[in-house]
Design an enzyme around this catalytic site. Structure first.
Site, PDB file in Angstrom:
ATOM      1  CG  HIS A  99      -9.395  -5.851  -7.548  1.00  0.00           C
ATOM      2  ND1 HIS A  99     -10.610  -6.106  -6.925  1.00  0.00           N
ATOM      3  CD2 HIS A  99      -8.549  -5.472  -6.564  1.00  0.00           C
ATOM      4  CE1 HIS A  99     -10.489  -5.856  -5.633  1.00  0.00           C
ATOM      5  NE2 HIS A  99      -9.249  -5.481  -5.378  1.00  0.00           N
ATOM      6  CE  LYS A 130      -3.699  -2.286  -0.259  1.00  0.00           C
ATOM      7  NZ  LYS A 130      -4.403  -2.252  -1.578  1.00  0.00           N
TER       8      LYS A 130
HETATM    9 MG    MG Z   1      -5.822  -1.947  -5.841  1.00  0.00          MG
END
Ligand code: MG
Length: 379
Positions: free
Chosen positions: A317, A179
């Site tokens: 995804h 992230k």
């Molecule tokens: Mg993503």
């Protein structure tokens, strides 16, 4: 053959992690099953599960989509042979009386139904879905993968990040995504430096910013990492802000990934028309299940190919085994794996590629984690 039952249950997906946009403390997801009874009286079930991150959508499936399909004459959803399900007809039937646009959670509910139908289509032919999609003489497909990890954790964040990165390299991954964009820029840069140092060149690093930055913040973020070897930066800005994507693609060399929060062919079309994305490097990450399912994904793929996009640029995804089967069947670029997430998903690997195997349909039952999950729907 007749569709005799469509069921859904909501899973608790809660975990103590965050990305730049959301915490996962109250997260849920839907699992669904569709049962058919064949002419010979055999009952077969197909299964589907949401990708993580957008909550369960069972009410729409239970209250609107499923009743339309269950009430229909089988002739309305069987193919010309009368022995196989036609996912295009089922899509049209389930979406009757649904207005265009405003896709949202309806797209995920339809995606559950579509995913379970494709599982059944493979099972009814005793073939893995990838073989159904590839047609005759398919060979043995392998799909490059990447590991998603490195979510923000309040306590011991850096120690936990290091631990996960060591483990993903040990598991054989050569590309890892963590992230980004969720904390102060200097602290984030230290975290990214730590990740690169920890990977030591054994795996490439990508960053997922989860669409929270304004354009000027995204510019500052991309400038701050411009000297680093980053495989791609995912969702630097809002998924529907096509101008912002175009501005970033024009200004920065790093590949951009986006599309996981666009849930329709219409939204994908607008991204490809107006987002300034580059055919030679950027990643199209539309989520198959959350975006109405494979029927819609095939539409998106056909339009994108028409516009000059290669299938290698498509990296769906999550999607677990459904996305793996589709990537293997259609020759897509890469498959996302979350080895440490609430539902720990680790497909069989050969080197740094996932191997979908020969189990019929999507093959959920070949994985004990998913087999257990879907058993709860059969009770
Ligand atoms: Mg993503």
């Amino acid at each position: 053959m007749k569709i005799v039952a469509i069921s859904e249950t909501t899973l608790d997906m809660a975990e103590a992690t965050r990305n730049a946009a959301v915490g996962f403390g109250g997260m849920t997801a839907s699992v669904a099953a569709v049962a058919v009874e064949t002419a010979a009286g055999r009952r077969i079930r197909g299964y589907a599960i949401d990708s993580p991150g957008r909550y369960a959508s069972g009410a729409i499936l239970r209250e609107r989509l499923a009743p339309r399909v269950l009430a229909a004459d089988p002739a309305a959803y069987l193919d010309a042979s009368g022995t196989l399900l036609d996912p295009w007809k089922i899509r049209a039937l389930a979406m009757r009386d649904e207005k265009p646009g405003g896709h949202g959670e309806r797209a995920a509910a339809m995606g559950l139904l579509d995913g379970a139908i494709w599982d059944l289509i493979g099972k009814l032919q005793d073939k893995p879905l990838w073989a159904v999609l590839r047609g005759p003489n398919p060979g043995v497909p392998q799909v490059p993968v990447y590991a998603t990890c490195g979510f923000y954790r309040g306590e011991d964040d850096l120690a936990k990040l290091r631990d996960e990165l060591v483990r993903v390299v040990d598991l054989g991954f050569d590309t890892v995504k963590i992230k980004g964009g969720g904390i102060d820029l200097d602290a984030d840069r230290r975290r990214i430096d730590t990740a690169l140092e920890c990977l030591g060149g054994k795996a490439k690093l990508a960053l997922d910013c989860n669409a929270t930055m304004a354009l000027d913040e995204a510019r500052a973020f991309l400038e701050a990492i411009a000297d680093l070897p980053i495989a791609w930066v995912e969702e630097p800005v809002d998924p529907l802000d096509y101008d912002a994507h175009r501005a970033l693609a024009a200004a920065f060399a790093v590949p951009l990934g986006t599309g996981e929060n666009l849930f329709s062919a219409a939204d994908a079309r607008n991204l490809l028309r107006h987002g300034g994305l580059r055919h030679d490097r950027d990643l199209l990450q539309f989520d198959i299940g959350l975006g109405y399912g494979l029927v819609e994904y095939l539409r998106i793929l056909a339009e994108a190919e028409e516009a000059g996009w290669a299938r290698e640029r498509f990296v769906p995804h999550v999607g677990y085994r459904f996305a793996l089967q589709v990537a293997a069947g259609l020759g897509l670029g890469r498959h996302e794996v979350g080895p440490f997430q609430r539902i720990a998903y680790r497909p069989a690997m050969s080197g740094a590629c996932a191997v979908p195997g020969d189990a019929p349909g999507i093959g959920w039952e070949a994985d004990p984690v998913f087999a257990d999950l879907f058993m709860t729907l059969d009770r």
